[in-house]
Design a protein around this motif. Sequence first.
Motif, mmCIF file in Angstrom:
data_model
loop_
_atom_site.group_PDB
_atom_site.id
_atom_site.type_symbol
_atom_site.label_atom_id
_atom_site.label_comp_id
_atom_site.label_asym_id
_atom_site.label_seq_id
_atom_site.Cartn_x
_atom_site.Cartn_y
_atom_site.Cartn_z
ATOM 1 N N ASP A 561 -12.746 -30.707 14.607
ATOM 2 C CA ASP A 561 -12.792 -30.244 13.217
ATOM 3 C C ASP A 561 -11.831 -29.089 12.975
ATOM 4 O OD1 ASP A 561 -14.440 -28.570 14.839
ATOM 5 O OD2 ASP A 561 -15.339 -27.746 13.026
ATOM 6 N N CYS A 562 -11.353 -28.434 14.051
ATOM 7 C CA CYS A 562 -10.412 -27.316 13.878
ATOM 8 C C CYS A 562 -8.966 -27.729 14.153
ATOM 9 C CB CYS A 562 -10.806 -26.144 14.774
ATOM 10 S SG CYS A 562 -10.673 -26.483 16.543
ATOM 11 N N LEU A 563 -8.709 -29.023 14.295
ATOM 12 C CA LEU A 563 -7.362 -29.499 14.622
ATOM 13 C C LEU A 563 -6.318 -29.059 13.605
ATOM 14 C CD1 LEU A 563 -5.504 -31.357 16.357
ATOM 15 C CD2 LEU A 563 -6.105 -33.198 14.767
ATOM 16 N N ALA A 564 -6.695 -29.009 12.328
ATOM 17 C CA ALA A 564 -5.732 -28.676 11.274
ATOM 18 C C ALA A 564 -5.068 -27.330 11.518
ATOM 19 C CB ALA A 564 -6.424 -28.684 9.908
ATOM 20 N N HIS A 565 -5.777 -26.385 12.128
ATOM 21 C CA HIS A 565 -5.225 -25.048 12.333
ATOM 22 C C HIS A 565 -4.190 -25.051 13.455
ATOM 23 C CE1 HIS A 565 -8.109 -23.340 9.509
ATOM 24 N NE2 HIS A 565 -8.954 -24.233 9.997
ATOM 25 N N LEU A 566 -4.378 -25.909 14.455
ATOM 26 C CA LEU A 566 -3.339 -26.114 15.468
ATOM 27 C C LEU A 566 -2.092 -26.713 14.824
ATOM 28 C CD1 LEU A 566 -2.137 -26.524 18.339
ATOM 29 C CD2 LEU A 566 -3.475 -28.644 18.474
ATOM 30 N N LEU A 567 -2.276 -27.688 13.950
ATOM 31 C CA LEU A 567 -1.131 -28.344 13.311
ATOM 32 C C LEU A 567 -0.358 -27.370 12.428
ATOM 33 C CD1 LEU A 567 -2.836 -31.745 12.333
ATOM 34 C CD2 LEU A 567 -1.259 -31.320 14.229
ATOM 35 N N LEU A 568 -1.071 -26.527 11.677
ATOM 36 C CA LEU A 568 -0.385 -25.548 10.831
ATOM 37 C C LEU A 568 0.460 -24.606 11.685
ATOM 38 C CD1 LEU A 568 -3.097 -24.564 8.182
ATOM 39 C CD2 LEU A 568 -1.163 -26.105 7.881
ATOM 40 N N TYR A 569 -0.067 -24.208 12.837
ATOM 41 C CA TYR A 569 0.699 -23.339 13.729
ATOM 42 C C TYR A 569 1.955 -24.046 14.223
ATOM 43 C CZ TYR A 569 2.208 -20.975 17.932
ATOM 44 O OH TYR A 569 2.981 -20.356 18.887
ATOM 45 N N LEU A 570 1.800 -25.300 14.657
ATOM 46 C CA LEU A 570 2.960 -26.041 15.150
ATOM 47 C C LEU A 570 4.017 -26.203 14.062
ATOM 48 C CD1 LEU A 570 1.174 -28.817 17.249
ATOM 49 C CD2 LEU A 570 2.451 -26.845 18.127
ATOM 50 N N GLY A 571 3.572 -26.327 12.824
ATOM 51 C CA GLY A 571 4.515 -26.455 11.717
ATOM 52 C C GLY A 571 5.106 -25.132 11.277
ATOM 53 N N GLY A 572 4.581 -24.025 11.786
ATOM 54 C CA GLY A 572 5.069 -22.711 11.348
ATOM 55 C C GLY A 572 4.726 -22.445 9.896
ATOM 56 N N ILE A 573 3.580 -22.941 9.468
ATOM 57 C CA ILE A 573 3.170 -22.812 8.068
ATOM 58 C C ILE A 573 2.252 -21.609 7.923
ATOM 59 C CG2 ILE A 573 1.945 -23.923 6.166
ATOM 60 C CD1 ILE A 573 2.774 -26.619 7.372
ATOM 61 N N TYR A 574 2.648 -20.690 7.054
ATOM 62 C CA TYR A 574 1.848 -19.488 6.808
ATOM 63 C C TYR A 574 1.142 -19.642 5.461
ATOM 64 C CZ TYR A 574 4.384 -17.579 10.740
ATOM 65 O OH TYR A 574 4.908 -17.382 11.997
#
Length: 611
Positions: A561-574
Amino acid sequence: MLKRLNIFKWIGWLFAPIEKNGAFFVFMFALGYLCTQVELPLNVNNPEPYDLSATELFFDLYLVCVLLALIPRKVRFWVRIPLYLILYGTAIVDMYCYVRFESTLTPTMLMLVNETTPQEAGEFLSGYLSWDIFLSPVGYILLILLAHILWTILSSVFRSMRKRLILPTLNPRLMGVLATAARCVLGIAIVWLMIFAWDECHYNKESIHKLMTKKTIGEVEHQLTQKPRPELYLPIYRLVFSLYANSLASDQLETLVTVKNEVQVDSCTFRVPNIVLIIGESYNKHHSQLYGYNMPTTPRQLALAEEGSLVPFTDVVAPWNLTSYVFKNVLSLHTVGDPGEWSDSPLFPEVFRKAGYHVTFITNQFLSEAGEAVYDFSGGFFLNNPELSRAQFDTRNARLHQFDEGVLEEYDSLKREDKANLVILHLLGQHVMYKERYPQKTRKHLLAPMYDRPDLTHKQKLIVADYDNSVLYNDSIVVAVTQKFADKDAVVIYMPDHGEEIFNGRPYMYGRMHSSNIDYRLAREEFEIPFWIWGSPIYRENHPYGWKAIQAAKDRPMMTDCLAHLLLYLGGIYTKDYREAYNVISPNYNSERPRILKGTTDYNTLKRNGE
């Protein structure tokens, strides 16, 4: 004597509701019973009609007749007319859908109708309405309707003729006594039948009541996994349920649209320009060679892990064992334990798209089809809503495939070379039936005799072999995805939605139990999942610290359920919605976070007590 006659009259009144609505009762019973006997479950071996259809239909119609009998006679006629229109109309539409599309009325069907333009509706009617429909079971309903109309006309003519004819009269007192006795007998029969019917079908009534009082479409889906499962055995029940399911979905859609309009991205560095998320289906981690299984089910993944380009995570669980629940929890930036609902937070594809990534979504499961079950409706309604789909995805597929290699072909035909790409591939994976998930003529490598499992019957070994063959086939698909990005700066993340029972200890079964009582054995089979991250050579060279962070995180406890936060980090999205404590490769990741399964049970506690 008079007191006895009065008692008999009172008992006879129990038959009055049918007597006053005779034609309604007879023709509606014929209509309902026809639908229950013709519209059998599809895609089921040896389908049978609902075994209580006649009993429950009698019970339901008698109650309706009681309500009609309470209405004054002159008004009753006008009340029955809209009832006839609704019941006949619904039955005709339901039967037509069954004949033409091999599906009765479903929530998705109503959703598609709601999204259809007048021009599309006209084209549909001209294309699908033809004379041969009258020779199908739809014609049976029209015959009942015609007989009903003729009966109404003839009975009206007969009543008019009776007034003009002089008929011989019998002893009025004797006729009254006989009529009272007959009604009394019929009244007693009614009482017995109603008691019998209630005893037989009250479980279904209670199940339907629970179903129709749920507050979210997810709760509705979960109720349908419970036993006894509600039988919506009449077209009108299926229509009401479909309307109800759409109303629940509509509430969450409104929230999601509001949240979509409030998505904010402060900046984006495109840290990893190509991010691929593969979502599998029904994958028992303990049938993966990558995780120590003694059968060769994942030789390609194992080879990538041995060469150092694939990092298998060892302690990952799914929040639910239902696909639709997992999709909602994974795609939303909301995590289990946060206040509110999953729909109160943005969906990560919206955030990626707003940040400048080209988002591709290819699903081999969640495309709106008239006959899809409520499970797929629940999982796909927020993906298939036109406004939300446009907000989340630049590129989507428009067709499903028998095997997941079709997903690869679809990607090849749709892919675009943009500066930054997020690709989400949703596979059929190991979804039951397992033997249908891989090409048997060319990919059947594991056979029942290979299994040294004296605890299993030969039939059970066949099922296990089919499951393992589907895992082996899935291995070829997911590794083929990694090779498509071998010359790019890319990471590929693989996770299935949930696990699967596959005869690993008692109870010996396959599928999922959906038990509300989650023990460690059930969690091990249905919630523990494989999870890995693959890095391309260019990624590992350009991001040595990122790759080391991935390798260092492989044993951390995680829930998807917390996968989205890993993806945002990988994308460099702030963005304000990103939370570092939920990013599993961050040094500030919260490893002590409870992992709550199905919103009730902490997996961490189960694991400590179960091992």
